[in-house]
Design a protein around this motif. Structure first.
Motif, PDB file in Angstrom:
ATOM      1  N   ASN A 242     -12.762  -7.978  -4.310  1.00 53.92           N
ATOM      2  CA  ASN A 242     -11.426  -7.549  -3.898  1.00 53.92           C
ATOM      3  C   ASN A 242     -10.871  -6.438  -4.778  1.00 53.92           C
ATOM      4  O   ASN A 242      -9.655  -6.257  -4.881  1.00 53.92           O
ATOM      5  CB  ASN A 242     -10.481  -8.754  -3.893  1.00 53.92           C
ATOM      6  CG  ASN A 242     -10.900  -9.777  -2.843  1.00 53.92           C
ATOM      7  OD1 ASN A 242     -11.659  -9.459  -1.933  1.00 53.92           O
ATOM      8  ND2 ASN A 242     -10.414 -10.991  -2.977  1.00 53.92           N
TER       9      ASN A 242
ATOM     10  N   ALA B 101      -7.945  -3.762  -3.976  1.00 53.68           N
ATOM     11  CA  ALA B 101      -6.507  -3.996  -4.154  1.00 53.68           C
ATOM     12  C   ALA B 101      -6.004  -3.469  -5.489  1.00 53.68           C
ATOM     13  O   ALA B 101      -4.817  -3.210  -5.656  1.00 53.68           O
ATOM     14  CB  ALA B 101      -6.232  -5.492  -4.072  1.00 53.68           C
TER      15      ALA B 101
ATOM     16  N   VAL C 290      -2.541  -2.319  -0.257  1.00 53.65           N
ATOM     17  CA  VAL C 290      -1.556  -3.394  -0.441  1.00 53.65           C
ATOM     18  C   VAL C 290      -0.407  -3.233   0.557  1.00 53.65           C
ATOM     19  O   VAL C 290       0.022  -4.196   1.202  1.00 53.65           O
ATOM     20  CB  VAL C 290      -1.027  -3.396  -1.901  1.00 53.65           C
ATOM     21  CG1 VAL C 290       0.156  -4.362  -2.050  1.00 53.65           C
ATOM     22  CG2 VAL C 290      -2.148  -3.764  -2.859  1.00 53.65           C
TER      23      VAL C 290
ATOM     24  N   MET D 275      -1.818  -9.046  -1.795  1.00 47.09           N
ATOM     25  CA  MET D 275      -2.398  -7.799  -2.279  1.00 47.09           C
ATOM     26  C   MET D 275      -2.981  -7.064  -1.063  1.00 47.09           C
ATOM     27  O   MET D 275      -2.256  -6.673  -0.199  1.00 47.09           O
ATOM     28  CB  MET D 275      -3.424  -8.074  -3.378  1.00 47.09           C
ATOM     29  CG  MET D 275      -2.807  -8.662  -4.651  1.00 47.09           C
ATOM     30  SD  MET D 275      -1.601  -7.559  -5.471  1.00 47.09           S
ATOM     31  CE  MET D 275      -2.673  -6.307  -6.149  1.00 47.09           C
ATOM     32  N   HIS D 276      -4.294  -6.948  -0.956  1.00 47.96           N
ATOM     33  CA  HIS D 276      -4.920  -6.126   0.086  1.00 47.96           C
ATOM     34  C   HIS D 276      -5.240  -6.896   1.355  1.00 47.96           C
ATOM     35  O   HIS D 276      -5.723  -6.336   2.315  1.00 47.96           O
ATOM     36  CB  HIS D 276      -6.216  -5.560  -0.472  1.00 47.96           C
ATOM     37  CG  HIS D 276      -7.192  -6.668  -0.761  1.00 47.96           C
ATOM     38  ND1 HIS D 276      -6.875  -7.713  -1.592  1.00 47.96           N
ATOM     39  CD2 HIS D 276      -8.416  -6.920  -0.274  1.00 47.96           C
ATOM     40  CE1 HIS D 276      -7.890  -8.550  -1.628  1.00 47.96           C
ATOM     41  NE2 HIS D 276      -8.840  -8.101  -0.838  1.00 47.96           N
TER      42      HIS D 276
ATOM     43  N   GLU E   5      -7.927  -8.132   6.453  1.00 52.72           N
ATOM     44  CA  GLU E   5      -7.875  -7.055   5.457  1.00 52.72           C
ATOM     45  C   GLU E   5      -7.866  -5.725   6.197  1.00 52.72           C
ATOM     46  O   GLU E   5      -8.897  -5.288   6.705  1.00 52.72           O
ATOM     47  CB  GLU E   5      -9.090  -7.133   4.532  1.00 52.72           C
ATOM     48  CG  GLU E   5      -9.096  -6.008   3.493  1.00 52.72           C
ATOM     49  CD  GLU E   5     -10.303  -6.037   2.564  1.00 52.72           C
ATOM     50  OE1 GLU E   5     -11.246  -6.801   2.803  1.00 52.72           O
ATOM     51  OE2 GLU E   5     -10.290  -5.264   1.587  1.00 52.72           O
TER      52      GLU E   5
END
Lengths: 485, 458, 125
Positions: free
Chosen positions: A249, A252, A356, A379-380, A426
């Motif tokens: 991840n 992010a 984000v 976050m992302h 995502e």
């Protein structure tokens, strides 16, 4: 349609005697296979490979290709997979003959450009992550995890410590425990707290001098940042445990914060996620690892060294040794290098920033219909709790299949395991607002269908080349190669 | 702050933040303690236009001396073969390059059917029943084969390893063994033929009775010679071990494949069949085996099934072996594999067919025979007698290496791999020469003349 | 799950095994509730006859299409018989979880204290 070609293989199209290549010229005396190969070795039964003309082969594969969803065609909101746009220039540069024709056993003086590129990319990834040294050799994320754990093991052994346990959160990717087990470690699960983050007290109760490493994804797999990361790292370091960050991840964090600054000792990158190299229908990836200086000496060999512009290959005695037959997936490194040059510092900062923003924006548009188990901001990516579907007699898998009828791919489903009927979304930074708006509309439309005409969702997809594929039959009957005859 | 890869104008950004319910971007980051945020721009080169970065990277490419400029006889698993244009045409299609792993079968039939066909072709070449959907490279495929052998033998952890195995592969296996408790026992090669020494196999199996998970052999071996695999499975069965064979798929076109001898696990490198050498990556590891070992097999596999209307369909299957379901009990940790490389390989194999491949194999062998004949005239002999495929170790006169290297440098030629750099117990002036259909007669003549004059003048 | 079948004459583990006790030999399978949660079962990894098992440790592995579940031994002992028919028809567990037993164990110690009767198991569901 000229004829229904559904699923017909190369082998069924094959016609004995045909071929798709011409005979190669003989400019040396031909002595014949009977002379070259003693009878005892000769293959008795030729492999049943297809026999087709060039045009037939091309048409076969082009037709197959049209049955794939792909990022150049449409949105791919697969959580944890970071399906972002893959710049075209990367592809053309990776095809330069000055890269593709190199052999891994060539003397270093004949591959100076390649070594320079690797040396520079190592340093760029080090700067982006805040790590002191980087090895590009692992061929994929899971390979990076395994390599990192071998490095950690070598480090502990160098200090006379035979630590045998690795701690892993219950929300982790399956590769974490699998890599730890393959590397010979015993896996111990750390619980998640009610807010979706690591249960730090549970972690502390499991730490000890027998724990080699704690593997943690940050932001974690429910898309939230581990706010107590410093405390986590301090608790681990107090007992000599190395803290590993799964970089799945990382998108992010790019330009926002650096794993090295957060206290992590070791991490892996997925160049095929954060650094835009294409996923290729499953690979090749590239899973470099970054380490703090105390682990540098143990990185895989060979190491690229720079002696005032002359690049050499070194094999430090403390290295764990090679984890790949050559240098790893070199042409993927070329692509990632081109990407970082295209982005520059401001562009990279824009990556984490927009990833984000996009995730939170999309969630804001969807949450009236379906919400997350854990609170944001995210976050992302974010993970929806699909359990309300169950009351309608539906499952997340039905919802996912129906989404695909609208020309988008499905989110990642049933992961992480700590969210029931999970749907992980995502969007990445390379999607326009228009795409996000349209996806939100589609999402809410499918949700309406779930209530008003659940059968439409249950029997989806309807607009793809095939209806619902029977994966139970596949697992029971196990036809894994073309049944000849 | 806009960028050509990021479709976001400042106006849109403002509106999106509002829609999200915050004023500033920083308001989305309450979870990240302020002191942990990066307060400066990253220290990487300034953003470049496509034109500028292409210039930079072309310059790096030009600093290399690839096989377009150098005549190279390097091999050892990374073999240069001619690649028809249709291969790159297909493998460049973004439908294949930019697709994800085909988890959602209905939107991924292209990749799934292609992998199914690839699996079939690999199994046909190796002479086994099944194959997985790919592994990283030959060396890691060997490691996966060893992990699988442990699982097939109730977690035995020792191996009888042929000494004439690719030394790079052996090194990688060694790296893994440092952590997982594997022990390797060397099987010697015969003095005259450099082949597997049967007495040595029997002795290793007997000395470590009940402990050996697998006998691991390679054909063609590192000296380039075909190994006689007959009878090996019987030796293994008697010892409760499995037989793992590292095998060159092209050699399997002309010689009986490991599967024909009952090898349990066949692994190796597919790079030569449709992929450029690319500094050794992306390459394409393969693993072929039998249905009875499916549940110990690493990596993805595609199966054939039907859709809800009974139409033929393909999907990933037997997934309970894999890390995303089985976690620490998975047969392997592999997730991303070399998917796109299997597209290239599939197209190549489909174009060549059995006849085309056999012809390429014959071309390679014939060109090696031509070199062998040429070198023999200068008194340079193979290190071992035996049946070479496309590679062979030659013994140059002692003390000749520096002269050979100097002459080759002048001529722009890489004569082969100096084996003693990578292996113990081989004479220091041994060079492993690999020929393929891509070498013209004049390339071969150049090699023979340099080795003959520089090497023969001792 | 209110719809699951829970026969009265068996004991149950919270990990969803059923146990039939016959002197010092127990028969073990998975419950109707468990088969329903797993979905289509495609494979059962059976223990071997003669294999020693420990209470609370893995006895067998049940594989569905996208999930896998361990079957735990409810007591220490030795496997005396396995339902070999499951090798070819794992799906019979879906059809009748109580007829499709997995293994018989000759126990060498007490049964797990966690075992409950039918009413107790229903309360867990």
């Amino acid at each position: 349609m000229l004829h229904d070609d559904t699923g017909r293989t190369l082998f069924e199209k094959s016609r004995p005697g045909q071929r798709g290549t011409g005979e190669i010229e003989w400019d040396v005396p031909r002595v014949g296979l009977d002379t070259l190969v003693p009878a005892k070795f000769r293959r008795k039964k030729a492999p049943r490979l297809p026999e087709l003309s060039e045009g037939e082969v091309v048409r076969h594969f082009v037709n197959l290709s049209t049955k794939n969803h792909h990022i150049d065609k449409g949105f791919y909101p697969l959580g944890s997979c970071t399906m972002k746009y893959n710049p075209k220039v990367n592809e053309s540069l990776a095809r330069l003959a000055g890269f593709t024709t190199l052999h891994p056993l060539q003397p270093a003086e004949t591959i100076q450009g390649a070594l320079e590129l690797m040396w520079r990319l190592e340093r760029m990834l080090g700067e982006i992550s805040g790590m002191d040294s980087v090895s590009l050799q692992p061929a994929a994320g899971a390979h990076g995890e395994l390599t990192a754990l071998l490095v950690v093991r070598a480090y502990h052994l160098s200090r006379g410590e035979d630590r045998r346990k690795v701690l892993i959160p219950d929300s982790a990717h399956g590769t974490n425990p699998a890599s730890a087990a393959i590397a010979g470690f015993e896996c111990v699960t750390v619980k998640s707290a009610p807010d979706g983050r690591t249960d730090v007290e549970d972690l502390k109760s499991k730490l000890g001098p027998d724990v080699a490493a704690f593997m943690i994804t940050n932001p974690n797999t429910v898309g939230i940042f581990e706010t107590r990361v410093e405390e986590i790292c301090a608790a681990c370091h107090a007992v000599g445990t190395q803290v590993y960050m799964d970089g799945a991840n990382l998108n992010a964090l790019v330009g926002i914060t650096r794993p090295g600054d957060l206290g992590f000792d070791v991490m892996h990158f997925n160049l095929h996620k954060t650094f835009t190299t294409p996923h290729g229908g499953g690979g090749p990836g590239c899973g470099p690892i970054g380490v703090k200086s105390h682990l540098s000496a143990f990185l895989p060999s060979p190491r690229v060294e720079n002696h005032e512009g002359k690049f050499t290959l070194a094999k430090p005695a403390t290295s764990i040794g090679p984890v790949h037959g050559a240098f790893g997936n070199f042409l993927i490194m070329v692509r990632a290098y081109a990407y970082i040059l295209a982005m520059g510092p401001e562009g990279l900062a824009n990556v984490g920033h927009t990833a984000v923003l996009n995730a939170n924006y999309l969630y804001a548009k969807i949450k009236e219909g379906m919400s997350c188990k854990f609170d944001g901001p995210y976050m992302h990516e974010f993970v929806l709790d699909g359990s309300p579907l169950k009351a309608l007699g539906l499952h997340t898998s039905d919802f996912a299949k129906r989404l695909m009828d609208f020309g988008v791919y499905a989110p990642t489903i049933y992961f992480p395991l700590i969210v029931p009927e999970a749907m992980m979304i995502e969007p990445t930074e390379t999607e326009s607002r228009e795409t996000l708006d349209r996806f939100a509309e589609i999402f809410l439309e499918v949700l309406r269908e779930c209530k008003e005409s659940p059968e439409t969702v249950h029997s989806a997809p309807h607009n793809l080349p095939l209806k619902r594929v029977d994966d139970v039959k596949a697992a029971k009957d196990l036809i894994l190669t073309h049944p000849f005859e | 702050m806009t960028h050509r890869f990021i479709p976001r104008t400042l106006v849109e950004e403002k509106e999106m933040l509002q829609a999200t319910g915050v004023e500033r971007f920083e308001d989305l980051l309450p979870a990240i303690p302020a002191h942990l945020r990066l307060a400066r721009p990253l220290d990487v080169p300034a953003a470049q236009s496509e034109m500028a970065l292409s210039r930079d990277i072309r310059r790096l490419a030009q600093k290399n001396k690839g096989m377009t400029e150098i005549v190279s006889f390097l091999g050892m698993g990374w073999t240069k073969h001619f690649i028809p244009a249709a291969v790159d045409s297909i493998v460049s299609r973004s439908e294949f390059t930019t697709a994800y792993t085909p988890y959602q079968a209905e939107a991924s039939q292209g990749s799934l059917q292609q992998i199914f066909e690839y699996q079939t072709m690999v199994a046909e070449i190796a002479g086994t029943e099944i194959s997985n959907a790919s592994l990283y490279d030959g060396a890691t495929a060997l490691v996966e084969g060893l992990i699988m052998a442990c699982a097939c033998t109730k977690n035995r952890k020792q191996f009888a390893l042929a000494s004439n195995l690719n030394p790079r592969y052996r090194e990688v296996a060694q790296t893994y063994s440092a952590s997982n408790g594997w022990t390797f026992h060397d099987v010697a090669w015969t003095a005259d033929e450099g082949a597997l020494d049967r007495a040595s196999i029997e002795s290793v199996l007997a000395t470590n009775s009940g402990k050996i998970a697998a006998l691991v052999v390679q054909t063609p071996n590192t000296f380039g010679l075909l190994e006689d695999l007959s009878g090996l499975t019987d030796l293994c069965k008697a010892a409760g071990a499995v037989l793992v064979v590292v095998s060159d798929p092209l050699a399997n076109l002309i010689s009986d494949p490991p599967g024909a001898f009952g090898a349990d696990i066949v692994v190796g490198e597919m790079l030569g069949l449709g992929l450029p050498t690319s500094l050794g990556g992306p390459s394409l590891g393969y693993l072929a085996t039998w249905k009875k070992h499916l549940r110990q097999m690493p990596g993805r596999v595609v199966g054939r099934t039907v859709d809800a209307e009974g139409k033929r369909a393909y999907c990933l299957t037997a997934q309970t072996r894999e890390q995303h379901i089985r976690r620490e009990k998975a047969t392997s940790n592999i997730c991303s594999n070399q998917g796109l490389m299997t597209v290239a390989c599939s197209v190549y194999l489909a174009l060549q067919g059995p006849k085309g491949l056999e012809e390429v194999a014959e071309q390679c062998m014939t060109r090696l025979a031509y070199v062998r004949t040429g070198l023999a005239k200068a008194g340079i002999k193979p290190l071992f007698a035996g049946t070479p495929f496309q590679e062979q170790a030659f013994r140059l006169p002692s003390g000749s290496r520096a002269r050979v290297e100097a002459a080759c440098r002048t001529a722009g030629l890489l004569p082969g791999v100096w084996l003693s750099d990578l292996m113990a117990n081989v004479p220091s002036e041994t060079i492993l020469v690999c020929t393929s259909e891509t070498h013209s007669k004049s390339d071969l003549d150049l090699l023979v003349s340099i080795l003959s004059s520089a090497g023969g003048a001792a | 799950m209110s719809g699951s079948i829970v026969p009265e004459d068996l004991k149950y583990a919270p990990s969803h095994e059923w146990v039939r006790i016959d002197g010092d030999v127990i028969t073990v399978g998975i419950t109707d509730h468990a088969q329903h949660e797993l979905g289509d079962i495609v494979f059962v990894e059976l223990p071997e006859v003669g294999q020693k098992v420990e209470q609370g440790k893995g006895l067998a592995v049940i594989e569905a299409v996208k999930t896998v579940a361990d079957v735990y031994a409810p007591a220490d002992g030795e496997v005396v018989e396995v339902n070999a028919a499951l090798a070819d028809s794992a799906g019979s567990i879906n059809a009748d979880a109580y007829a499709s037993w997995i293994a018989k164990i000759k126990i060498s110690g007490p049964l797990s204290a966690e075992l409950v009767d039918a009413a107790g198991y229903k309360a867990l569901l």
